[in-house]
Design a protein around this motif. Structure first.
Motif, PDB file in Angstrom:
ATOM      1  N   PRO A  18       0.829  -1.209   0.000  1.00 50.80           N
ATOM      2  CA  PRO A  18       0.000   0.000   0.000  1.00 50.80           C
ATOM      3  C   PRO A  18       0.866   1.263   0.000  1.00 50.80           C
ATOM      4  O   PRO A  18       1.839   1.358   0.736  1.00 50.80           O
ATOM      5  N   GLY A  19       0.523   2.205  -0.845  1.00 48.85           N
ATOM      6  CA  GLY A  19       1.249   3.472  -0.893  1.00 48.85           C
ATOM      7  C   GLY A  19       2.538   3.412  -1.697  1.00 48.85           C
ATOM      8  O   GLY A  19       3.275   4.378  -1.747  1.00 48.85           O
ATOM      9  N   SER A  20       2.820   2.285  -2.317  1.00 47.39           N
ATOM     10  CA  SER A  20       4.044   2.148  -3.098  1.00 47.39           C
ATOM     11  C   SER A  20       3.687   1.879  -4.550  1.00 47.39           C
ATOM     12  O   SER A  20       2.670   1.269  -4.851  1.00 47.39           O
ATOM     13  N   ARG A  21       4.550   2.324  -5.453  1.00 51.31           N
ATOM     14  CA  ARG A  21       4.307   2.092  -6.866  1.00 51.31           C
ATOM     15  C   ARG A  21       4.774   0.709  -7.300  1.00 51.31           C
ATOM     16  O   ARG A  21       4.419   0.246  -8.366  1.00 51.31           O
ATOM     17  N   ARG A  22       5.601   0.080  -6.485  1.00 49.71           N
ATOM     18  CA  ARG A  22       6.158  -1.212  -6.860  1.00 49.71           C
ATOM     19  C   ARG A  22       5.643  -2.317  -5.957  1.00 49.71           C
ATOM     20  O   ARG A  22       5.404  -2.122  -4.777  1.00 49.71           O
ATOM     21  N   ALA A  23       5.514  -3.474  -6.533  1.00 53.74           N
ATOM     22  CA  ALA A  23       5.117  -4.651  -5.769  1.00 53.74           C
ATOM     23  C   ALA A  23       6.387  -5.351  -5.283  1.00 53.74           C
ATOM     24  O   ALA A  23       7.488  -5.058  -5.745  1.00 53.74           O
ATOM     25  N   ARG A  24       6.213  -6.266  -4.345  1.00 52.53           N
ATOM     26  CA  ARG A  24       7.345  -7.041  -3.825  1.00 52.53           C
ATOM     27  C   ARG A  24       7.083  -8.515  -4.031  1.00 52.53           C
ATOM     28  O   ARG A  24       5.947  -8.957  -4.113  1.00 52.53           O
ATOM     29  N   LEU A  25       8.166  -9.260  -4.087  1.00 52.42           N
ATOM     30  CA  LEU A  25       8.059 -10.710  -4.155  1.00 52.42           C
ATOM     31  C   LEU A  25       8.290 -11.284  -2.771  1.00 52.42           C
ATOM     32  O   LEU A  25       9.085 -10.757  -1.989  1.00 52.42           O
ATOM     33  N   THR A  26       7.601 -12.368  -2.470  1.00 55.62           N
ATOM     34  CA  THR A  26       7.872 -13.055  -1.215  1.00 55.62           C
ATOM     35  C   THR A  26       9.231 -13.732  -1.343  1.00 55.62           C
ATOM     36  O   THR A  26       9.692 -14.003  -2.451  1.00 55.62           O
ATOM     37  N   PRO A  27       9.919 -13.990  -0.232  1.00 53.62           N
ATOM     38  CA  PRO A  27      11.241 -14.620  -0.310  1.00 53.62           C
ATOM     39  C   PRO A  27      11.162 -16.021  -0.928  1.00 53.62           C
ATOM     40  O   PRO A  27      10.165 -16.713  -0.795  1.00 53.62           O
ATOM     41  N   VAL A  28      12.228 -16.411  -1.584  1.00 52.29           N
ATOM     42  CA  VAL A  28      12.320 -17.753  -2.154  1.00 52.29           C
ATOM     43  C   VAL A  28      12.390 -18.746  -0.996  1.00 52.29           C
ATOM     44  O   VAL A  28      13.113 -18.516  -0.024  1.00 52.29           O
ATOM     45  N   PRO A  29      11.624 -19.829  -1.057  1.00 52.12           N
ATOM     46  CA  PRO A  29      11.678 -20.813   0.023  1.00 52.12           C
ATOM     47  C   PRO A  29      13.105 -21.332   0.223  1.00 52.12           C
ATOM     48  O   PRO A  29      13.797 -21.677  -0.731  1.00 52.12           O
ATOM     49  N   GLY A  30      13.551 -21.325   1.461  1.00 54.35           N
ATOM     50  CA  GLY A  30      14.891 -21.804   1.787  1.00 54.35           C
ATOM     51  C   GLY A  30      15.966 -20.735   1.706  1.00 54.35           C
ATOM     52  O   GLY A  30      17.136 -21.025   1.922  1.00 54.35           O
ATOM     53  N   SER A  31      15.604 -19.480   1.404  1.00 54.05           N
ATOM     54  CA  SER A  31      16.606 -18.420   1.317  1.00 54.05           C
ATOM     55  C   SER A  31      16.559 -17.553   2.567  1.00 54.05           C
ATOM     56  O   SER A  31      15.627 -17.604   3.356  1.00 54.05           O
ATOM     57  N   ASP A  32      17.584 -16.732   2.726  1.00 51.78           N
ATOM     58  CA  ASP A  32      17.658 -15.796   3.845  1.00 51.78           C
ATOM     59  C   ASP A  32      17.270 -14.417   3.317  1.00 51.78           C
ATOM     60  O   ASP A  32      18.024 -13.807   2.561  1.00 51.78           O
ATOM     61  N   PRO A  33      16.094 -13.890   3.688  1.00 50.48           N
ATOM     62  CA  PRO A  33      15.652 -12.613   3.133  1.00 50.48           C
ATOM     63  C   PRO A  33      16.355 -11.398   3.726  1.00 50.48           C
ATOM     64  O   PRO A  33      16.168 -10.284   3.250  1.00 50.48           O
ATOM     65  N   ALA A  34      17.166 -11.575   4.774  1.00 49.25           N
ATOM     66  CA  ALA A  34      17.846 -10.440   5.390  1.00 49.25           C
ATOM     67  C   ALA A  34      18.964  -9.952   4.465  1.00 49.25           C
ATOM     68  O   ALA A  34      19.725 -10.749   3.927  1.00 49.25           O
ATOM     69  N   PRO A  35      19.093  -8.634   4.263  1.00 45.68           N
ATOM     70  CA  PRO A  35      20.168  -8.127   3.408  1.00 45.68           C
ATOM     71  C   PRO A  35      21.523  -8.307   4.072  1.00 45.68           C
ATOM     72  O   PRO A  35      21.629  -8.423   5.303  1.00 45.68           O
ATOM     73  N   GLU A  36      22.567  -8.347   3.246  1.00 48.45           N
ATOM     74  CA  GLU A  36      23.914  -8.502   3.786  1.00 48.45           C
ATOM     75  C   GLU A  36      24.342  -7.273   4.572  1.00 48.45           C
ATOM     76  O   GLU A  36      25.036  -7.374   5.563  1.00 48.45           O
ATOM     77  N   SER A  37      23.945  -6.096   4.122  1.00 50.08           N
ATOM     78  CA  SER A  37      24.244  -4.875   4.856  1.00 50.08           C
ATOM     79  C   SER A  37      22.968  -4.051   4.909  1.00 50.08           C
ATOM     80  O   SER A  37      22.249  -3.933   3.926  1.00 50.08           O
ATOM     81  N   ALA A  38      22.712  -3.483   6.036  1.00 52.53           N
ATOM     82  CA  ALA A  38      21.495  -2.697   6.214  1.00 52.53           C
ATOM     83  C   ALA A  38      21.617  -1.378   5.467  1.00 52.53           C
ATOM     84  O   ALA A  38      22.711  -0.832   5.327  1.00 52.53           O
ATOM     85  N   PRO A  39      20.504  -0.832   4.969  1.00 53.97           N
ATOM     86  CA  PRO A  39      20.570   0.464   4.296  1.00 53.97           C
ATOM     87  C   PRO A  39      21.043   1.539   5.262  1.00 53.97           C
ATOM     88  O   PRO A  39      20.703   1.542   6.434  1.00 53.97           O
ATOM     89  N   GLY A  40      21.846   2.439   4.771  1.00 53.31           N
ATOM     90  CA  GLY A  40      22.347   3.520   5.605  1.00 53.31           C
ATOM     91  C   GLY A  40      23.694   3.227   6.232  1.00 53.31           C
ATOM     92  O   GLY A  40      24.359   4.122   6.713  1.00 53.31           O
ATOM     93  N   GLU A  41      24.094   1.960   6.238  1.00 53.77           N
ATOM     94  CA  GLU A  41      25.423   1.646   6.764  1.00 53.77           C
ATOM     95  C   GLU A  41      26.447   2.111   5.752  1.00 53.77           C
ATOM     96  O   GLU A  41      26.336   1.846   4.571  1.00 53.77           O
ATOM     97  N   SER A  42      27.433   2.820   6.223  1.00 51.04           N
ATOM     98  CA  SER A  42      28.448   3.291   5.290  1.00 51.04           C
ATOM     99  C   SER A  42      29.614   2.312   5.275  1.00 51.04           C
ATOM    100  O   SER A  42      29.993   1.748   6.290  1.00 51.04           O
ATOM    101  N   THR A  43      30.154   2.131   4.102  1.00 51.22           N
ATOM    102  CA  THR A  43      31.317   1.271   3.969  1.00 51.22           C
ATOM    103  C   THR A  43      32.552   2.134   4.106  1.00 51.22           C
ATOM    104  O   THR A  43      32.543   3.316   3.739  1.00 51.22           O
TER     105      THR A  43
END
Length: 68
Positions: A18-43
């Motif tokens: 809701p409120g977004s122009r883009r849709a999302r996909l549910t995670p692939v079964p057996g995968s880890d949906p957590a990102p490797e680095s969180a947004p906003g973390e600086s390298t």
């Protein structure tokens, strides 16, 4: 290959956000949906070479490309 829908294998599905122009996909079964680095973390900045310093190195390091 067949065009038959195999209901036994779990699949990703499209979820409207809701409120977004883009849709999302549910995670692939057996995968880890957590990102490797969180947004906003600086390298950390890339390591500079330890070679001799050139006459315009300081200016090149300070310059920012126009697309930034």
């Amino acid at each position: 290959m067949t065009d038959e829908n195999d209901d036994r294998t779990p699949r990703q599905s499209v979820v409207r956000v809701p409120g977004s122009r883009r849709a999302r996909l549910t995670p692939v079964p057996g995968s880890d949906p957590a990102p490797e680095s969180a947004p906003g973390e600086s390298t950390p900045p890339p390591a500079r070479s330890k070679g001799p310093k050139g006459p315009n190195d300081d200016q090149l390091i300070q310059d920012v490309p126009p697309h930034y």
